[in-house]
Write an enzyme that holds these catalytic residues in place. Structure first.
Site, mmCIF file in Angstrom:
data_model
loop_
_atom_site.group_PDB
_atom_site.id
_atom_site.type_symbol
_atom_site.label_atom_id
_atom_site.label_comp_id
_atom_site.label_asym_id
_atom_site.label_seq_id
_atom_site.Cartn_x
_atom_site.Cartn_y
_atom_site.Cartn_z
ATOM 1 N N ARG A 232 -24.412 26.079 17.159
ATOM 2 C CA ARG A 232 -23.636 24.967 17.701
ATOM 3 C C ARG A 232 -24.145 24.504 19.061
ATOM 4 N NH1 ARG A 232 -21.323 22.684 13.437
ATOM 5 N NH2 ARG A 232 -19.854 24.039 12.346
ATOM 6 N N GLY A 234 -26.351 22.124 19.437
ATOM 7 C CA GLY A 234 -26.724 20.717 19.357
ATOM 8 C C GLY A 234 -28.158 20.517 18.903
ATOM 9 N N SER A 236 -29.537 20.599 15.855
ATOM 10 C CA SER A 236 -29.701 19.727 14.690
ATOM 11 C C SER A 236 -29.513 18.262 15.063
ATOM 12 C CB SER A 236 -28.710 20.120 13.589
ATOM 13 O OG SER A 236 -29.034 21.389 13.043
ATOM 14 N N ALA A 253 -33.200 20.569 3.368
ATOM 15 C CA ALA A 253 -32.162 21.567 3.608
ATOM 16 C C ALA A 253 -32.588 22.877 2.969
ATOM 17 C CB ALA A 253 -30.833 21.095 3.027
ATOM 18 N N HIS A 271 -23.104 17.338 8.011
ATOM 19 C CA HIS A 271 -24.503 16.981 8.256
ATOM 20 C C HIS A 271 -24.867 15.691 7.520
ATOM 21 C CE1 HIS A 271 -26.641 20.347 10.395
ATOM 22 N NE2 HIS A 271 -25.431 20.850 10.257
ATOM 23 N N ARG A 275 -26.176 11.760 9.016
ATOM 24 C CA ARG A 275 -27.523 11.246 8.801
ATOM 25 C C ARG A 275 -27.493 9.810 8.299
ATOM 26 N NH1 ARG A 275 -28.153 16.493 6.284
ATOM 27 N NH2 ARG A 275 -28.157 15.570 4.216
ATOM 28 N N GLU A 283 -33.151 19.883 -1.274
ATOM 29 C CA GLU A 283 -32.713 21.253 -1.046
ATOM 30 C C GLU A 283 -33.757 22.186 -1.636
ATOM 31 O OE1 GLU A 283 -28.845 21.450 -2.779
ATOM 32 O OE2 GLU A 283 -27.876 20.420 -1.112
#
Length: 401
Positions: A232, A234, A236, A253, A271, A275, A283
């Protein structure tokens, strides 16, 4: 064609009057910005803002020769008084072309938000596109005949505007992109320069005069970027920002599917909503194949989950299989294949990973093994990247590049 930016800030300016926030507190000196207004060759004023006469004087310009004042968006707050000797301000209907006495041609461009964009063509043929705050072009053709010389727009607030223009060929390798309408969501100082450079854009101080069509080396966008940080932090979000002005991106992913886990499904949904809609998601943990193939930029999130999958495949969590069963050697080979693919890729790639090992030592041998292997993987991939970023509490530290 000469363009003087009398202001480069949001309609309320930066800092905002009586606002005590950190963004306003740091917006001093060259980082202070009046509301955006453009003076083109001294003859055309795009957007009338408070203090335009004094802003022009500070930039060594005069509004006396202005023959046309055009507005791009509705202005909130009290009416702006028209300085003496300036012609009345107006707007051109979408799609129509206005020809000035100076020889400039101005075409009104439809927006997807309230306002009007203007494409200005000089008598010599240079082309400038100016967009209002919070807006992007609507109804662009699939392909334009030739790229623009300069685009001045809200890069931070509407990065998808640049992506749309790139997709249509209106923004090409030689197009200069200048960010304006800068507001609270724009990071201060060097952080802003770095974020814009990732988009192939830049910001300039108020009062700067630019020559449209003049050759200028575009900001260098690194091909390979590694973004690391804690949970967490930041990381991403920072990775996604670096590709948000590209018209097509493949989001890779590596987490796979976890059927029956609502918390994990909520994370994936968050997520996806963040985007751009034009991005395509894959994936998979077969990263080497994607890196070796041609195609649009890749955003790989994340290497820690890729390593988890790789260690699952070789039974690395069991000491016997790791040491005596050849698991360690097989993992080294798979990691080496990935690192080589990162080194040899021809497509832009942003890789996200977790930074581990700064806290409590894992209680199990398997946990310590994962920590050690992720540290080795991060170091090996970082060595192949032109830029390496560490994200802590949402703040970005440049480790390389």
């Amino acid at each position: 064609m000469e363009l003087t930016l009398l202001g480069t800030g949001a309609p309320e300016g930066l800092p905002r009057p009586s606002c005590p926030c950190a963004a306003c507190a740091s917006a001093r000196g060259p980082w202070a910005r009046a509301a955006t207004a453009l003076l083109v060759d001294g003859a055309l004023l795009l957007d009338l803002t408070p203090g335009a006469v004094f802003a022009a004087a500070r930039a060594g310009r005069s509004l006396g020769p202005v023959r046309q004042v055009l507005l791009t968006h509705p202005h909130d707050g009290p009416a702006v008084e028209l300085p003496p000797a300036l012609p009345p301000a107006g707007r051109v209907p979408d799609g129509q072309v206005l020809t000035l006495i100076s020889g400039h041609r101005v075409r009104a461009v439809a927006m997807d938000a309230p306002g009007t964009g203007y494409e200005v063509t000089s008598p010599e043929g240079e082309r400038l596109l100016y967009l209002p705050p919070g807006a992007a072009p609507a109804g662009l053709p699939e392909r334009v005949e030739q790229p623009l010389d300069m685009v001045v727009c809200d890069v931070i607030g509407r990065p998808d505007a640049v992506a749309r223009l790139r997709s249509a060929g209106a923004v090409g390798p030689t197009t200069e992109v200048v960010a304006v309408h800068l507001d609270h969501d724009a990071p201060p100082g060097p952080a802003l320069e770095r974020r814009l450079a990732a988009a192939g854009a830049r910001a300039v101080p108020d009062g700067t005069t630019l020559v449209v069509g003049e050759y200028r080396a575009v900001p260098d966008v690194p091909r390979r970027v590694l973004v690391t940080g804690g949970a967490r932090s930041g990381k991403s979000v920072e990775a996604e920002r670096r590709l948000e002005t590209f018209p097509a991106v493949v989001y890779v992913a590596t987490g796979g599917r976890r059927d029956g886990d609502p918390e994990w499904a909520a994370r994936i949904s968050l997520h996806r909503e963040r985007r751009p809609g034009a991005w395509r998601t894959e994936e998979t943990c077969e990263l080497a194949e994607l890196l070796r193939a041609d195609g649009p930029p890749l955003l790989i999130d994340c290497l820690a989950l890729w390593l988890t999958d790789a260690m699952d495949r070789v039974g690395a969590w069991e000491d016997e299989r790791w040491h005596g069963g050849g698991g360690e050697a097989v993992l080294r080979e798979r990691v080496g294949e990935l690192v080589a693919a990162v080194r040899g890729t021809r497509r832009p790639v942003v890789l996200v990973t977790n930074e581990v090992g700064s806290g409590v030592v894992p209680a199990t041998s398997a946990g310590r093994r994962f920590r050690d292997e992720l540290g080795r993987l991060n170091a090996a991939v970082a060595a192949e990247c032109e830029q390496v970023l560490l994200v802590v509490a949402g703040q970005v530290l440049v480790l390389r590049g």
